[in-house]
Motif scaffolding. Structure first.
Motif, PDB file in Angstrom:
ATOM      1  N   LYS A 121       0.843  -1.205   0.000  1.00  0.00           N
ATOM      2  CA  LYS A 121       0.000   0.000   0.000  1.00  0.00           C
ATOM      3  C   LYS A 121       0.871   1.245   0.000  1.00  0.00           C
ATOM      4  CE  LYS A 121      -4.176  -1.614   2.276  1.00  0.00           C
ATOM      5  NZ  LYS A 121      -4.543  -1.882   3.654  1.00  0.00           N
ATOM      6  N   ILE A 122       1.919   1.256   0.843  1.00  0.00           N
ATOM      7  CA  ILE A 122       2.788   2.432   0.911  1.00  0.00           C
ATOM      8  C   ILE A 122       3.535   2.618  -0.404  1.00  0.00           C
ATOM      9  CG2 ILE A 122       4.889   3.320   2.008  1.00  0.00           C
ATOM     10  CD1 ILE A 122       3.791   2.423   4.681  1.00  0.00           C
ATOM     11  N   SER A 123       3.981   1.516  -1.032  1.00  0.00           N
ATOM     12  CA  SER A 123       4.665   1.623  -2.321  1.00  0.00           C
ATOM     13  C   SER A 123       3.732   2.233  -3.363  1.00  0.00           C
ATOM     14  CB  SER A 123       5.120   0.246  -2.813  1.00  0.00           C
ATOM     15  OG  SER A 123       5.876  -0.387  -1.838  1.00  0.00           O
ATOM     16  N   VAL A 124       2.512   1.718  -3.437  1.00  0.00           N
ATOM     17  CA  VAL A 124       1.536   2.254  -4.384  1.00  0.00           C
ATOM     18  C   VAL A 124       1.348   3.744  -4.130  1.00  0.00           C
ATOM     19  CG1 VAL A 124      -0.900   2.232  -5.015  1.00  0.00           C
ATOM     20  CG2 VAL A 124       0.311   0.088  -4.720  1.00  0.00           C
ATOM     21  N   PHE A 125       1.258   4.104  -2.858  1.00  0.00           N
ATOM     22  CA  PHE A 125       1.077   5.502  -2.495  1.00  0.00           C
ATOM     23  C   PHE A 125       2.272   6.338  -2.943  1.00  0.00           C
ATOM     24  CE2 PHE A 125       2.186   8.705   0.695  1.00  0.00           C
ATOM     25  CZ  PHE A 125       1.170   9.609   0.451  1.00  0.00           C
ATOM     26  N   LEU A 126       3.495   5.878  -2.616  1.00  0.00           N
ATOM     27  CA  LEU A 126       4.693   6.641  -2.983  1.00  0.00           C
ATOM     28  C   LEU A 126       4.785   6.768  -4.496  1.00  0.00           C
ATOM     29  CD1 LEU A 126       7.394   5.372  -0.468  1.00  0.00           C
ATOM     30  CD2 LEU A 126       5.986   7.417  -0.374  1.00  0.00           C
ATOM     31  N   PHE A 127       4.399   5.721  -5.211  1.00  0.00           N
ATOM     32  CA  PHE A 127       4.351   5.722  -6.658  1.00  0.00           C
ATOM     33  C   PHE A 127       3.444   6.838  -7.171  1.00  0.00           C
ATOM     34  CE2 PHE A 127       4.187   3.503 -10.715  1.00  0.00           C
ATOM     35  CZ  PHE A 127       5.474   3.009 -10.736  1.00  0.00           C
ATOM     36  N   ALA A 128       2.260   6.929  -6.581  1.00  0.00           N
ATOM     37  CA  ALA A 128       1.312   7.974  -6.971  1.00  0.00           C
ATOM     38  C   ALA A 128       1.883   9.347  -6.652  1.00  0.00           C
ATOM     39  CB  ALA A 128      -0.021   7.757  -6.253  1.00  0.00           C
ATOM     40  N   VAL A 129       2.562   9.460  -5.496  1.00  0.00           N
ATOM     41  CA  VAL A 129       3.145  10.741  -5.106  1.00  0.00           C
ATOM     42  C   VAL A 129       4.211  11.164  -6.115  1.00  0.00           C
ATOM     43  CG1 VAL A 129       4.642  11.855  -3.394  1.00  0.00           C
ATOM     44  CG2 VAL A 129       2.635  10.609  -2.652  1.00  0.00           C
ATOM     45  N   VAL A 130       5.047  10.197  -6.546  1.00  0.00           N
ATOM     46  CA  VAL A 130       6.102  10.519  -7.514  1.00  0.00           C
ATOM     47  C   VAL A 130       5.479  11.027  -8.816  1.00  0.00           C
ATOM     48  CG1 VAL A 130       7.918   9.514  -8.959  1.00  0.00           C
ATOM     49  CG2 VAL A 130       7.838   8.995  -6.526  1.00  0.00           C
ATOM     50  N   THR A 131       4.447  10.327  -9.301  1.00  0.00           N
ATOM     51  CA  THR A 131       3.755  10.773 -10.512  1.00  0.00           C
ATOM     52  C   THR A 131       3.230  12.195 -10.330  1.00  0.00           C
ATOM     53  OG1 THR A 131       3.015   8.490 -10.767  1.00  0.00           O
ATOM     54  CG2 THR A 131       1.975  10.139 -12.173  1.00  0.00           C
ATOM     55  N   LEU A 132       2.585  12.435  -9.198  1.00  0.00           N
ATOM     56  CA  LEU A 132       1.986  13.736  -8.909  1.00  0.00           C
ATOM     57  C   LEU A 132       3.038  14.833  -8.877  1.00  0.00           C
ATOM     58  CD1 LEU A 132      -0.949  14.342  -8.220  1.00  0.00           C
ATOM     59  CD2 LEU A 132      -0.306  14.473  -5.840  1.00  0.00           C
ATOM     60  N   VAL A 133       4.159  14.507  -8.245  1.00  0.00           N
ATOM     61  CA  VAL A 133       5.222  15.474  -8.048  1.00  0.00           C
ATOM     62  C   VAL A 133       5.845  15.873  -9.396  1.00  0.00           C
ATOM     63  CG1 VAL A 133       7.640  15.335  -7.361  1.00  0.00           C
ATOM     64  CG2 VAL A 133       5.856  15.175  -5.645  1.00  0.00           C
ATOM     65  N   ILE A 134       5.941  14.909 -10.312  1.00  0.00           N
ATOM     66  CA  ILE A 134       6.480  15.206 -11.642  1.00  0.00           C
ATOM     67  C   ILE A 134       5.540  16.164 -12.372  1.00  0.00           C
ATOM     68  CG2 ILE A 134       6.973  14.208 -13.920  1.00  0.00           C
ATOM     69  CD1 ILE A 134       8.054  11.744 -12.483  1.00  0.00           C
ATOM     70  N   ILE A 135       4.235  15.882 -12.308  1.00  0.00           N
ATOM     71  CA  ILE A 135       3.251  16.731 -12.980  1.00  0.00           C
ATOM     72  C   ILE A 135       3.267  18.142 -12.369  1.00  0.00           C
ATOM     73  CG2 ILE A 135       0.791  17.036 -13.469  1.00  0.00           C
ATOM     74  CD1 ILE A 135       1.988  14.664 -14.951  1.00  0.00           C
ATOM     75  N   ILE A 136       3.218  18.220 -11.026  1.00  0.00           N
ATOM     76  CA  ILE A 136       3.173  19.524 -10.357  1.00  0.00           C
ATOM     77  C   ILE A 136       4.437  20.324 -10.649  1.00  0.00           C
ATOM     78  CG2 ILE A 136       3.211  20.660  -8.106  1.00  0.00           C
ATOM     79  CD1 ILE A 136       1.459  18.362  -7.056  1.00  0.00           C
ATOM     80  N   GLY A 137       5.596  19.649 -10.564  1.00  0.00           N
ATOM     81  CA  GLY A 137       6.864  20.328 -10.816  1.00  0.00           C
ATOM     82  C   GLY A 137       6.933  20.906 -12.216  1.00  0.00           C
ATOM     83  N   THR A 138       6.395  20.139 -13.191  1.00  0.00           N
ATOM     84  CA  THR A 138       6.432  20.594 -14.578  1.00  0.00           C
ATOM     85  C   THR A 138       5.511  21.801 -14.772  1.00  0.00           C
ATOM     86  OG1 THR A 138       6.731  18.300 -15.199  1.00  0.00           O
ATOM     87  CG2 THR A 138       6.191  19.842 -16.961  1.00  0.00           C
TER      88      THR A 138
END
Lengths: 267, 267, 267, 267
Positions: free
Chosen positions: C147-164
């Motif tokens: 569950k935490i991995s899935v969550f961190l995965f989603a966070v990484v995706t989100l962070v890439i989009i937000i940063g861009t």
């Protein structure tokens, strides 16, 4: 026969009577005022302008606290037990610094005295007797103290490793001038405080910092989980306060009809 | 007989009819526009360029709100109850500042007026009637209000002690110029906000700050635990109190029609 | 027959006897001292003043650790298994760097050596054997790792989009000089660390940042929720699976001897 | 008869066979490489040095993605459904920007194109099919979406009020130049991000900020509580996947023997 002493005992040590409550509330106000006073005194501009007013107020408050302290010793049945109890020491520490200030000299000495006077703030905790909620929180924290210690232990280990790696990455520059400073940065980052007084400047450092921060996400969840699980347990299972009249066992669940230790009927 | 008044009552005070819903949504849009307007007006560059447009819009919106306010008073059965109710006062505060601005002069006066107009934002809360979720959250917070108070109380005590110690450690320098400022730093640190406008510079200060931050980990867990425990209790699926008349089994889910143990109809 | 070897085994590898406990505690103190030493050595001012004292202490500690390491290999039944175990490698890494320092030259080389010595901190983890609480936490984290991995995965995706998006909004200025730097800012913001080394300057950027921060509120709740749910499950009082042989009631607490519904003995 | 088309279908759309898994993993690597590429390209120094290498890699990756996209359309039974599905659009957006870059000119145009290419990151989400944990988290968030919306709504209202008060207190100075900027500060503070780019300088402002921060403690507990309560619910009550063979009702509790809707036996 009700003597003055026993009447005073009721007022000062108990909070059931009306006079007792009035005493408690007015003491609380004096405590809060005394704390405010010490704070204001430490602000240079205020101290300069209201020097005499602050001095006088300080002595008035010290007078009130001294009187209260002496009365408590006089009234209480076992004066020694009171004097060496937590609140007894706090009560003494509330008045001592002001008297000490007459002897102590030097700027730093005065600062320490002033700070000591702030220990009065602990007197507020006496109010705890009004709340059973406080004890629930404290019990939950006490129950989870080993888990929290283990957790803090792991955090300290982690922080030392992270701080060292960052010290190597940034090469002793950009504020990371030593390993302890790297560890300080790791604490600031992992706890999500993030002052920004030290922050990575190299690309590799920022990349590593990003990993640490995201990792911090999972870490901050742990103490919350521990305390929440403990508080949920306390607040969900209402245990009966019944004690078995036969074997004195307690901790029966609330819907128990028979004692789960000896099988006798509970009443 | 349905009079205009009772028809208007339905539209303005209820949200069941189609016109009632349209009225609600359009009012919401006007409220949001009016809040946006006040915000924009406070930005110097925008105010300079669109001065007249903003002024006109402000009067149009005030007109709409005034009309709505008068109509509510006219329609409602007990005008006095409405006028002195929370929403009645908010509705009045939505229009008053604009009229007051005709009288008030001076820069700071204008700023206060502008801010007062922002109280319109509370009107949004009227939407609450659509949600029962809001009441669940509020009830959970209300149930845990004593626990949270006790906790905040403890935090305030802690913050005073920490701020004072830090004031002593940093010796009145590096921004820690007085005890209140030390306390401000303690609040900023313990809540993990961490502005960095004041941060320790001495080694001892940074060491102490690290301990405070790690301690803050355990502390932030407490309010979360309190609210979570409360919300878990509330949200646990409401079980039916029905007992099967055939087999006496209980713990049926609330929407059960037949007993899930013996298959007989529940009544 | 109790040989010296088996007696030493008891002292070094077990903690049940009094001597074993003394050994453990004194080793812990040496480990903590050695960590402190490495830290102090990295502070330029301390290193300059106490150079020889630090050097000598380092060799004394390395001597103690070397002796312990050799003794462990000699005593243990399967030396190979110990040498290649996690703690065996850590024990070796505790002494190797000091010897390596005799060969290695160059400033950066020394820094790496110093950092390697800090790996001794992992030796503290040996203390884990005293606590079963640590294993509860670790089990909860392990159970929720997917569950935490899935969550961190989603966070990484989100962070890439937000940063861009932020990189586009701020137009490569105000510190947002590249997409990776935008992502670094997104991580700093979403995890609520908030250094402030990079922060939006344009109005649109600040507006977008506000949305990201408020969104971060809901996001930080997820890992906490995951770990808490897991810990609650683990810590919920283990109920006995016993069913009363007389009345078929279940849900007895684990230490019940008699049924709490009918009073008959449970078997 | 197994045609090439149906064999390709198995490889590309399913993950059960060995070739299917290899296809999935190699596609994931290409996706990660392509994301890394876009990031590196946005760093001026890297772009200057490796301009041609980056350009070539970009076209190779676009070629692979284009081939994959065409093949998916060719293989799938209902091409239209695929093209207009979420993943179909993402797949198209993965290749389109590179082709668009041939037409578009201008610095900002290029930046937008580059950013669009980063939408490839959503392709990673395809991996979700391997995990049922992701759906548990998403379901928990979806179940609590109304509560979270209500909460965010309340936060927005609060932030507007706090930002306005701070704007009044600091009097339009120290960075608080307008109400929107005050609100930005309130968001930064209440979410405990705390950049420090704007922070109160007056004593009153710091006092008010302290209250806001301590209040933020109780506020951050709410979303955590909501999500945790939801996740605990999901993870504790294991619902049976049984469907009643008589009335098709589902959501039976796991220990049900008879359907709780129609009373027929479950098998």
């Amino acid at each position: 026969m009700i003597t003055t002493k026993s009447r005073l005992y009721e007022i000062i040590f108990e909070a059931d009577t009306k006079t007792g409550k009035i005493f408690d509330v007015s003491l609380l106000i004096v405590i809060l005022l005394s704390i405010l006073l010490v704070m204001l005194e430490s602000v240079p501009s205020i101290e300069a302008e209201y020097h005499y007013l602050l001095k006088i107020s300080e002595w008035v408050i010290t007078g009130i606290f001294s009187l209260e302290y002496i009365m408590r010793i006089w009234i209480v049945k076992k004066p020694k037990a009171y004097i060496f109890s937590f609140y007894g020491i706090i009560d003494l520490l509330s008045v001592l610094p002001t008297y000490l200030a007459l002897i102590v000299t030097g700027t730093h000495g005065f600062m320490v005295i002033r700070a000591l006077r702030l220990l009065r703030v602990f007197r507020i905790l006496k109010l705890n007797r009004y709340t059973k909620e406080g004890t629930i929180i404290i019990r939950a924290l006490r129950n989870s103290r080993i888990k929290i210690s283990v957790f803090l232990f792991a955090v300290v280990t982690l922080v030392i490793i992270i701080g060292t790696i960052m010290y190597l990455i940034e090469g002793g520059e950009n504020g990371f001038t030593s390993i302890p400073r790297g560890i300080y940065w790791a604490v600031v980052t992992l706890t999500t405080v993030g002052y920004g007084d030290i922050s990575p400047s190299t690309s590799l450092g920022q990349f590593f910092a990003s990993i640490v921060m995201i990792m911090g996400y999972a870490i901050i969840a742990v103490p919350t989980g521990i305390v929440t699980a403990e508080l949920s347990k306390n607040s969900s299972k209402p245990q009966s306060t019944q004690v078995c009249p036969n074997c004195m066992a307690d901790e029966h669940s609330e819907d128990s009809i028979y004692c789960n230790k000896c099988g006798k009927k509970l009443n």
